[in-house]
Design a protein around this motif. Structure first.
Motif, PDB file in Angstrom:
ATOM      1  N   VAL A   1       5.437   1.559  -8.870  1.00  0.00           N
ATOM      2  CA  VAL A   1       4.068   1.544  -8.336  1.00  0.00           C
ATOM      3  C   VAL A   1       4.040   2.164  -6.938  1.00  0.00           C
ATOM      4  O   VAL A   1       3.158   2.967  -6.612  1.00  0.00           O
ATOM      5  CB  VAL A   1       3.512   0.116  -8.327  1.00  0.00           C
ATOM      6  CG1 VAL A   1       2.153   0.077  -7.620  1.00  0.00           C
ATOM      7  CG2 VAL A   1       3.371  -0.418  -9.748  1.00  0.00           C
ATOM      8  N   ARG A   2       4.995   1.795  -6.090  1.00  0.00           N
ATOM      9  CA  ARG A   2       5.041   2.383  -4.745  1.00  0.00           C
ATOM     10  C   ARG A   2       5.295   3.890  -4.815  1.00  0.00           C
ATOM     11  O   ARG A   2       4.703   4.668  -4.046  1.00  0.00           O
ATOM     12  CB  ARG A   2       6.115   1.700  -3.908  1.00  0.00           C
ATOM     13  CG  ARG A   2       5.703   0.387  -3.294  1.00  0.00           C
ATOM     14  CD  ARG A   2       4.675   0.582  -2.205  1.00  0.00           C
ATOM     15  NE  ARG A   2       4.259  -0.681  -1.597  1.00  0.00           N
ATOM     16  CZ  ARG A   2       3.015  -0.994  -1.316  1.00  0.00           C
ATOM     17  NH1 ARG A   2       2.033  -0.151  -1.599  1.00  0.00           N
ATOM     18  NH2 ARG A   2       2.718  -2.149  -0.758  1.00  0.00           N
ATOM     19  N   ALA A   3       6.146   4.323  -5.731  1.00  0.00           N
ATOM     20  CA  ALA A   3       6.429   5.757  -5.854  1.00  0.00           C
ATOM     21  C   ALA A   3       5.174   6.524  -6.255  1.00  0.00           C
ATOM     22  O   ALA A   3       4.961   7.664  -5.820  1.00  0.00           O
ATOM     23  CB  ALA A   3       7.536   5.981  -6.879  1.00  0.00           C
ATOM     24  N   GLU A   4       4.313   5.893  -7.053  1.00  0.00           N
ATOM     25  CA  GLU A   4       3.104   6.556  -7.532  1.00  0.00           C
ATOM     26  C   GLU A   4       1.965   6.502  -6.525  1.00  0.00           C
ATOM     27  O   GLU A   4       1.222   7.481  -6.356  1.00  0.00           O
ATOM     28  CB  GLU A   4       2.651   5.904  -8.844  1.00  0.00           C
ATOM     29  CG  GLU A   4       1.423   6.525  -9.480  1.00  0.00           C
ATOM     30  CD  GLU A   4       1.675   7.896 -10.086  1.00  0.00           C
ATOM     31  OE1 GLU A   4       0.695   8.618 -10.340  1.00  0.00           O
ATOM     32  OE2 GLU A   4       2.863   8.256 -10.277  1.00  0.00           O
ATOM     33  N   PHE A   5       1.801   5.381  -5.833  1.00  0.00           N
ATOM     34  CA  PHE A   5       0.604   5.169  -5.012  1.00  0.00           C
ATOM     35  C   PHE A   5       0.886   5.084  -3.518  1.00  0.00           C
ATOM     36  O   PHE A   5      -0.044   4.938  -2.718  1.00  0.00           O
ATOM     37  CB  PHE A   5      -0.136   3.913  -5.476  1.00  0.00           C
ATOM     38  CG  PHE A   5      -0.625   4.016  -6.891  1.00  0.00           C
ATOM     39  CD1 PHE A   5      -1.762   4.756  -7.188  1.00  0.00           C
ATOM     40  CD2 PHE A   5       0.064   3.403  -7.924  1.00  0.00           C
ATOM     41  CE1 PHE A   5      -2.207   4.873  -8.499  1.00  0.00           C
ATOM     42  CE2 PHE A   5      -0.374   3.507  -9.233  1.00  0.00           C
ATOM     43  CZ  PHE A   5      -1.512   4.254  -9.535  1.00  0.00           C
ATOM     44  N   GLY A   6       2.138   5.179  -3.117  1.00  0.00           N
ATOM     45  CA  GLY A   6       2.469   5.235  -1.703  1.00  0.00           C
ATOM     46  C   GLY A   6       2.531   3.881  -1.029  1.00  0.00           C
ATOM     47  O   GLY A   6       2.285   2.845  -1.645  1.00  0.00           O
ATOM     48  N   PRO A   7       2.832   3.873   0.279  1.00  0.00           N
ATOM     49  CA  PRO A   7       3.093   2.627   0.993  1.00  0.00           C
ATOM     50  C   PRO A   7       1.852   1.904   1.495  1.00  0.00           C
ATOM     51  O   PRO A   7       1.931   0.740   1.895  1.00  0.00           O
ATOM     52  CB  PRO A   7       3.939   3.081   2.185  1.00  0.00           C
ATOM     53  CG  PRO A   7       3.454   4.479   2.455  1.00  0.00           C
ATOM     54  CD  PRO A   7       3.136   5.063   1.099  1.00  0.00           C
ATOM     55  N   GLY A   8       0.677   2.560   1.489  1.00  0.00           N
ATOM     56  CA  GLY A   8      -0.481   1.968   2.149  1.00  0.00           C
ATOM     57  C   GLY A   8      -1.275   0.977   1.327  1.00  0.00           C
ATOM     58  O   GLY A   8      -2.005   0.151   1.884  1.00  0.00           O
ATOM     59  N   LEU A   9      -1.181   1.045  -0.007  1.00  0.00           N
ATOM     60  CA  LEU A   9      -1.999   0.195  -0.876  1.00  0.00           C
ATOM     61  C   LEU A   9      -1.476  -1.240  -0.865  1.00  0.00           C
ATOM     62  O   LEU A   9      -0.319  -1.486  -1.211  1.00  0.00           O
ATOM     63  CB  LEU A   9      -1.977   0.743  -2.306  1.00  0.00           C
ATOM     64  CG  LEU A   9      -2.746  -0.053  -3.363  1.00  0.00           C
ATOM     65  CD1 LEU A   9      -4.234  -0.062  -3.046  1.00  0.00           C
ATOM     66  CD2 LEU A   9      -2.482   0.523  -4.754  1.00  0.00           C
ATOM     67  N   PRO A  10      -2.293  -2.233  -0.476  1.00  0.00           N
ATOM     68  CA  PRO A  10      -1.847  -3.631  -0.539  1.00  0.00           C
ATOM     69  C   PRO A  10      -1.589  -4.059  -1.987  1.00  0.00           C
ATOM     70  O   PRO A  10      -2.472  -3.930  -2.845  1.00  0.00           O
ATOM     71  CB  PRO A  10      -3.024  -4.406   0.068  1.00  0.00           C
ATOM     72  CG  PRO A  10      -3.756  -3.416   0.902  1.00  0.00           C
ATOM     73  CD  PRO A  10      -3.615  -2.110   0.160  1.00  0.00           C
TER      74      PRO A  10
END
Length: 409
Positions: A204-213
């Motif tokens: 999920v982090r790889a797809e949507f990056g570090p900013g999404l809670p």
């Protein structure tokens, strides 16, 4: 302004709900949510048989006195049935008081502390690709924080995964409860879960990056040391919180988890009073309290808890799935807007049938919820619509390990 009647409405548009309708002698009505998932009729009976006769003729404006009368006046205190009943009365009286004042409830709670309440949605999938599609769909609907739940390899059905439907029976209102005379039984494997979940958050982090809670719910299924391991394994993915990591009856169990991980912890949706949190708050063992207005003594009970939590720097994360009716949801939003130590609000959209019965005025815009400026709670009840949807038994599933042992849920 005296209470003329207190009526209990049980309806099941997309799931079962229990609503208390209090009417005053000058014609004002107030609504309170008394829904207790899988035990709805217990609260309905408690209200009809024991509480309603105590209310008629009482001064509707004396909310605190009525709360104490129902809580301290009964020898058997607390517990989910009692506190859901107290919550319904309390919330209905706040609805009446705010209508009498011509104000939205949050104004009587001190006014707005923010422009809206950040909400998180429930993304899920049987596998990672399906989960990623669900996250995208939630982002397109405007959510700015996402709870992530996924299927576990080798398990047919997993809590929190909307497309997972083992056990038979109609799945209703996007929740794991099902309309059936007995609970479904599902198989659980904690070791498989602990191996799989970190890989899910990596994807999920790889797809949507570090900013999404991102949030995750363990639903009480781990021992403290297992929860400590998961919290530590998830640290690289910067979760907003890890929820209900372990059964919370033993508050001291959270000490072990806290010693081993910096992942923020949320707990308490099954708690029903501030007393359930004493050790957790005093020792700062959690970061968010999860109780609902519906299950923790109403607006009065939850405001008392949130004020107590605020003294320790702990924020709100009010329980808000679809087994909280739109009445309970609206009450939560008024508190969200008013309290200083707001954290985040769980928000699952109710089914269209539910919104036929409960006419809501709260809004969801750019990831933020607002209860509206309608006097009172801002929710109406269509009794004719409610009658079209009679009660039907429905239960959350029971969990067993592979050897047949009943496991925590």
């Amino acid at each position: 302004m005296r209470i003329a009647s207190a009526d209990v409405v049980v309806t099941s548009p997309a799931r079962n709900f229990v609503t208390l309708v209090i009417t005053t002698d000058d014609g004002l009505t107030g609504l309170g949510d008394a829904t207790l998932n899988g035990r709805e009729l217990s609260v309905a009976s408690y209200l009809r048989d024991h509480v309603a006769p105590l209310l008629e003729g009482r001064d509707a404006s004396r909310i605190e006195d009525t709360w104490q009368y129902l809580y301290r006046g009964a020898y058997w205190r607390r517990g989910p049935v009692t506190m859901a009943a107290v919550a319904a009365v309390d919330t209905a009286l706040w609805d009446i008081k705010a209508k009498a004042a011509g104000m939205p409830l949050y104004q009587l709670l001190g006014g707005a502390s923010r422009t809206g309440a950040l909400a998180y949605g429930h993304a899920s999938g049987r596998d990672v690709p399906e989960l990623l599609d669900s996250v995208r769909a939630h982002l397109e609907r405007g959510y700015r924080a996402i709870r992530v739940q996924t299927g576990i390899p080798g398990l047919d059905s997993v809590y929190g995964v909307a497309s997972s439907a083992a056990g038979g029976g109609e799945r209703y209102d996007y929740e794991p409860a099902r309309r059936r005379p007995l609970p479904a039984e599902e198989t659980w494997d904690t070791r498989a879960y602990l191996r799989h979940v970190p890989t899910v958050f990596e994807a999920v982090r790889a797809e949507f990056g570090p900013g999404l809670p991102l949030l995750h719910d363990g639903h009480h299924r781990m021992t403290p040391i297992q929860a400590a391991r998961l919290g530590k394994d998830l640290e690289p993915y910067d979760l907003f919180w890890l929820e209900d990591a372990t059964p919370a009856e033993d508050q001291t169990a959270l000490r072990l988890i806290r010693q081993h991980t910096t992942t923020p912890l949320a707990i308490g949706e099954v708690f029903n009073s501030a007393h359930d949190y004493t050790v957790l708050l005093q020792e700062r063992l959690i970061d968010y309290v999860r109780s609902a207005v519906t299950h923790a003594g109403g607006v009065t009970g939850l405001r008392r808890l949130l004020d107590m939590a605020g003294h320790f720097g702990i924020r709100s994360g009010i329980h808000g799935p679809t087994d909280i009716s739109p009445v309970g949801m609206a009450a939560a939003l008024h508190l969200d807007l008013a309290v200083h130590n707001f954290g985040i609000q769980e928000y699952m959209r109710h089914a269209p049938e539910t919104l036929e019965v409960f006419r809501t005025s709260f809004t969801f815009t750019d990831g933020l919820l607002h209860p509206s400026d309608t006097p009172g709670l801002g929710v109406g009840l269509d009794l004719a619509a409610a009658e079209r949807f009679p009660y039907a038994p429905a239960y959350l599933p029971v969990n067993r390990l592979a050897d047949g042992t009943v496991h925590d849920w």
